[in-house]
Design a protein around this motif. Structure first.
Motif, PDB file in Angstrom:
ATOM      1  N   GLU A  13      -1.692   0.345  -5.062  1.00  0.00           N
ATOM      2  CA  GLU A  13      -1.733  -0.841  -4.207  1.00  0.00           C
ATOM      3  C   GLU A  13      -1.499  -2.106  -5.013  1.00  0.00           C
ATOM      4  O   GLU A  13      -2.431  -2.877  -5.277  1.00  0.00           O
ATOM      5  CB  GLU A  13      -3.052  -0.935  -3.437  1.00  0.00           C
ATOM      6  CG  GLU A  13      -3.038  -2.033  -2.388  1.00  0.00           C
ATOM      7  CD  GLU A  13      -4.129  -1.856  -1.343  1.00  0.00           C
ATOM      8  OE1 GLU A  13      -4.449  -2.838  -0.667  1.00  0.00           O
ATOM      9  OE2 GLU A  13      -4.646  -0.733  -1.197  1.00  0.00           O
ATOM     10  N   PHE A  43      -5.410  -0.570  -7.628  1.00  0.00           N
ATOM     11  CA  PHE A  43      -6.015   0.757  -7.727  1.00  0.00           C
ATOM     12  C   PHE A  43      -5.062   1.833  -7.221  1.00  0.00           C
ATOM     13  O   PHE A  43      -4.084   1.547  -6.523  1.00  0.00           O
ATOM     14  CB  PHE A  43      -7.292   0.817  -6.878  1.00  0.00           C
ATOM     15  CG  PHE A  43      -8.510   0.210  -7.519  1.00  0.00           C
ATOM     16  CD1 PHE A  43      -8.907   0.575  -8.798  1.00  0.00           C
ATOM     17  CD2 PHE A  43      -9.269  -0.725  -6.834  1.00  0.00           C
ATOM     18  CE1 PHE A  43     -10.038   0.027  -9.377  1.00  0.00           C
ATOM     19  CE2 PHE A  43     -10.407  -1.283  -7.397  1.00  0.00           C
ATOM     20  CZ  PHE A  43     -10.792  -0.905  -8.685  1.00  0.00           C
ATOM     21  N   THR A  83       0.821  -1.199   0.000  1.00  0.00           N
ATOM     22  CA  THR A  83       0.000   0.000   0.000  1.00  0.00           C
ATOM     23  C   THR A  83       0.859   1.254   0.000  1.00  0.00           C
ATOM     24  O   THR A  83       1.426   1.638   1.018  1.00  0.00           O
ATOM     25  CB  THR A  83      -0.942   0.012   1.220  1.00  0.00           C
ATOM     26  OG1 THR A  83      -0.171  -0.210   2.406  1.00  0.00           O
ATOM     27  CG2 THR A  83      -1.984  -1.069   1.102  1.00  0.00           C
ATOM     28  N   SER A  93      -5.775   7.784  -3.618  1.00  0.00           N
ATOM     29  CA  SER A  93      -7.214   8.042  -3.465  1.00  0.00           C
ATOM     30  C   SER A  93      -7.548   8.542  -2.063  1.00  0.00           C
ATOM     31  O   SER A  93      -8.354   9.462  -1.902  1.00  0.00           O
ATOM     32  CB  SER A  93      -8.012   6.765  -3.764  1.00  0.00           C
ATOM     33  OG  SER A  93      -7.935   6.429  -5.129  1.00  0.00           O
ATOM     34  N   SER A 111      -4.350   3.793  -4.527  1.00  0.00           N
ATOM     35  CA  SER A 111      -4.734   3.487  -3.151  1.00  0.00           C
ATOM     36  C   SER A 111      -4.498   4.678  -2.234  1.00  0.00           C
ATOM     37  O   SER A 111      -5.406   5.452  -1.946  1.00  0.00           O
ATOM     38  CB  SER A 111      -3.948   2.268  -2.662  1.00  0.00           C
ATOM     39  OG  SER A 111      -4.264   1.935  -1.343  1.00  0.00           O
ATOM     40  N   PRO A 151     -12.158   3.341  -7.285  1.00  0.00           N
ATOM     41  CA  PRO A 151     -10.938   4.156  -7.184  1.00  0.00           C
ATOM     42  C   PRO A 151     -10.150   4.229  -8.493  1.00  0.00           C
ATOM     43  O   PRO A 151      -8.922   4.144  -8.498  1.00  0.00           O
ATOM     44  CB  PRO A 151     -10.129   3.442  -6.099  1.00  0.00           C
ATOM     45  CG  PRO A 151     -10.982   2.332  -5.587  1.00  0.00           C
ATOM     46  CD  PRO A 151     -11.975   2.036  -6.656  1.00  0.00           C
ATOM     47  N   ILE A 183     -11.002   0.344  -2.415  1.00  0.00           N
ATOM     48  CA  ILE A 183      -9.618  -0.074  -2.654  1.00  0.00           C
ATOM     49  C   ILE A 183      -9.428  -1.523  -2.217  1.00  0.00           C
ATOM     50  O   ILE A 183      -8.774  -2.324  -2.908  1.00  0.00           O
ATOM     51  CB  ILE A 183      -8.649   0.862  -1.922  1.00  0.00           C
ATOM     52  CG1 ILE A 183      -8.823   2.307  -2.404  1.00  0.00           C
ATOM     53  CG2 ILE A 183      -7.208   0.416  -2.135  1.00  0.00           C
ATOM     54  CD1 ILE A 183      -8.200   3.351  -1.506  1.00  0.00           C
TER      55      ILE A 183
END
Length: 496
Positions: A263, A299, A259, A304, A301, A339, A377
């Motif tokens: 991610e 995504f 993360t 976002s 991560s 996301p 996420i």
């Protein structure tokens, strides 16, 4: 001798000073922010990275009191799928085009007319996608021929920093495997892919192992860093690959949830494994050259959560966001967040995808939105772990490394969603630890990465799944999948 491990991420550069036994003596970091000049574009001023690097190294030395001549080796990792174009003096010729950038969608459509996506996947283990470096190189060649024709190299970010330190143009197997110009089975540049893209892969440098010493600091680099020319520099690797090393993933049968701004989700294999179900997960090389890394970039991560914190909540820290999210129930009272802030790599690869909130009613509040961001996420993590299991990979040992280790709420959410125990690393700086491990092996402080992992990887909390929440998470996950499938038609219609 001491070593320095450097992790150059999207939003900051982190450094660790590590002694001969693998103990972290000092930590330092420096923030830097990308720029987004147009929709779906993402760049970085290269000078910002050099500033961050020098500041961190100076701070490590000054605050630790360690003499510069006692720094034996520097290990560097950096963001993946990003390029720096340099001239013959080693100077950047334009801003770096980073991994978040999607400007090369048209170039990918051109390549699709020359070669099938299935053939690209067979050779490279990668999706034919605008995120990968060959697409960005082709964009530069098409739109800035005056730069392309005069450049010396088009390097990955870690390769650029190594060139800045040593003058050498090198790239490790892991970063090379993310280019679309590399044969992931034969471990070499691929002639067919080079011909398709009409790009000489040697522009990316000579391929070697990440722990290979490629040179010493030049006099100029040593002066600017406050070190000496006795300090060695290794080839280095990508940040997600280094994070896997730093979380102890140095053997098959392990999965890592990484993360950062993105991610990535990665699993270790002792041979190339190809996702023949739907190309959701790609086949890369591991930073440990013995293994392959089956992974998905995931995504956006931390990017976002930061976007939500800065632009929606407008608070200064993440603690409030965690408190709000904990107040909302599983499923965020019907709110779904996709996301896809710079396209999607899960549950499908689609550069046209965009971030969305859906399911809002007048009954919803910030608590629901905050939880929806975390859940959205986390759903991407499940997409990829489910696919690993579908293609026969062992996912019983899942580790979490990176920023989300600071959020017990998020870690527990993921364990509940997967229905699996998840163990967090004690330190959030897994990538920097991985870079220091590689440097320590090169320095001779450890005989190999297995020994380095025994000494340097510390595990923290283990999150056991709450079986009573599994049904609620399954229902919320199903809504997320249906929402994405419905929205993908809209994305392709409006943003292609």
């Amino acid at each position: 001798m001491y070593v320095i491990g450097i992790d150059l991420g999207t939003q900051s550069l982190k450094g660790l000073l590590v002694d001969i036994n693998g103990k972290i003596i000092m930590e330092a970091n420096c923030a830097h922010d990308p720029v987004y000049p147009y929709p779906a574009w993402a760049e970085q001023v290269v000078a910002d990275w050099i500033h961050s690097f020098k500041k961190v190294v100076h701070e490590l030395i000054q605050k630790s009191g360690v003499a510069p001549e006692e720094i034996g080796t520097i290990g560097m990792d950096a963001i993946n799928d990003s390029i720096v174009v340099i001239d013959h003096e080693g100077n950047p010729m334009m801003n770096s085009i980073i991994w978040l950038d999607r400007r090369a969608e048209t170039e990918i459509k051109t390549i699709e007319k020359k070669i099938s996506s299935e053939r690209v996947f067979e050779i490279t283990g990668l999706n034919l996608d605008s995120s990968h470096t060959a697409a960005k190189m082709l964009w530069v060649k098409k739109h800035h021929p005056e730069i392309y024709e005069k450049c010396k190299n088009i390097l990955n970010v870690d390769s650029f920093m190594v060139h800045w330190m040593t003058g050498e143009s090198v790239v490790d197997y892991a970063q090379a495997s993310a280019s679309m110009l590399y044969n992931v089975t034969d471990k070499c540049w691929d002639a067919e892919m080079a011909k398709v893209f009409d790009i000489d892969p040697q522009l990316l440098g000579r391929i070697g192992k990440p722990e290979e010493v490629c040179g010493h600091l030049t006099e100029q680099a040593a002066k600017e860093l406050g070190l000496t020319t006795k300090t060695k520099v290794i080839i280095g690797t990508g940040d997600e690959h280094s994070a896997c090393v730093g979380s102890g993933l140095v053997k098959p049968g392990m999965v890592c949830d990484i993360t950062g701004t993105a991610e990535p989700v990665a699993a270790v294999a002792d041979k190339p494994v190809f996702d023949k179900i739907g190309n959701l997960v790609e086949t890369h090389h591991h930073a440990d050259a013995r293994w392959w890394l089956i992974e998905n970039p995931g995504f956006v991560s931390g990017g976002s959560t930061r976007w939500f914190r800065d632009n929606i909540m407008r608070y200064d820290n993440y603690d409030i966001m965690n408190v709000m999210a904990a107040t909302s129930p599983v499923g965020s009272n019907g709110v779904i967040f996709l996301p896809c802030m710079q396209g999607a790599m899960t549950p499908t690869w689609n550069g046209n995808a965009r971030g969305t909130f859906t399911g809002l009613t007048l009954n919803n509040n910030f608590d629901d939105l905050a939880r929806a961001v975390f859940e959205g996420i986390a759903f991407g993590l499940r997409d990829n772990v489910d696919r690993f299991e579908e293609i026969g990979m062992d996912c019983s040992n899942v580790r979490i490394v990176g920023g989300s280790t600071k959020s017990p709420l998020w870690c527990q959410m993921k364990a509940d969603l997967l229905g699996k125990p998840m163990t967090a690393t004690k330190s959030a700086e897994g990538a920097a630890i991985g870079a220091a491990m590689l440097a320590s092996v090169a320095e001779g402080n450890f005989k190999d990465l297995d020994e380095a992992a025994e000494a340097m990887v510390e595990l923290g909390a283990t999150y056991e799944p709450d079986v009573q929440k599994k049904a609620s998470y399954d229902e919320a996950y199903g809504r997320y999948k249906e929402c994405y499938a419905a929205m993908e038609l809209f994305f392709d219609k409006c943003y292609s």
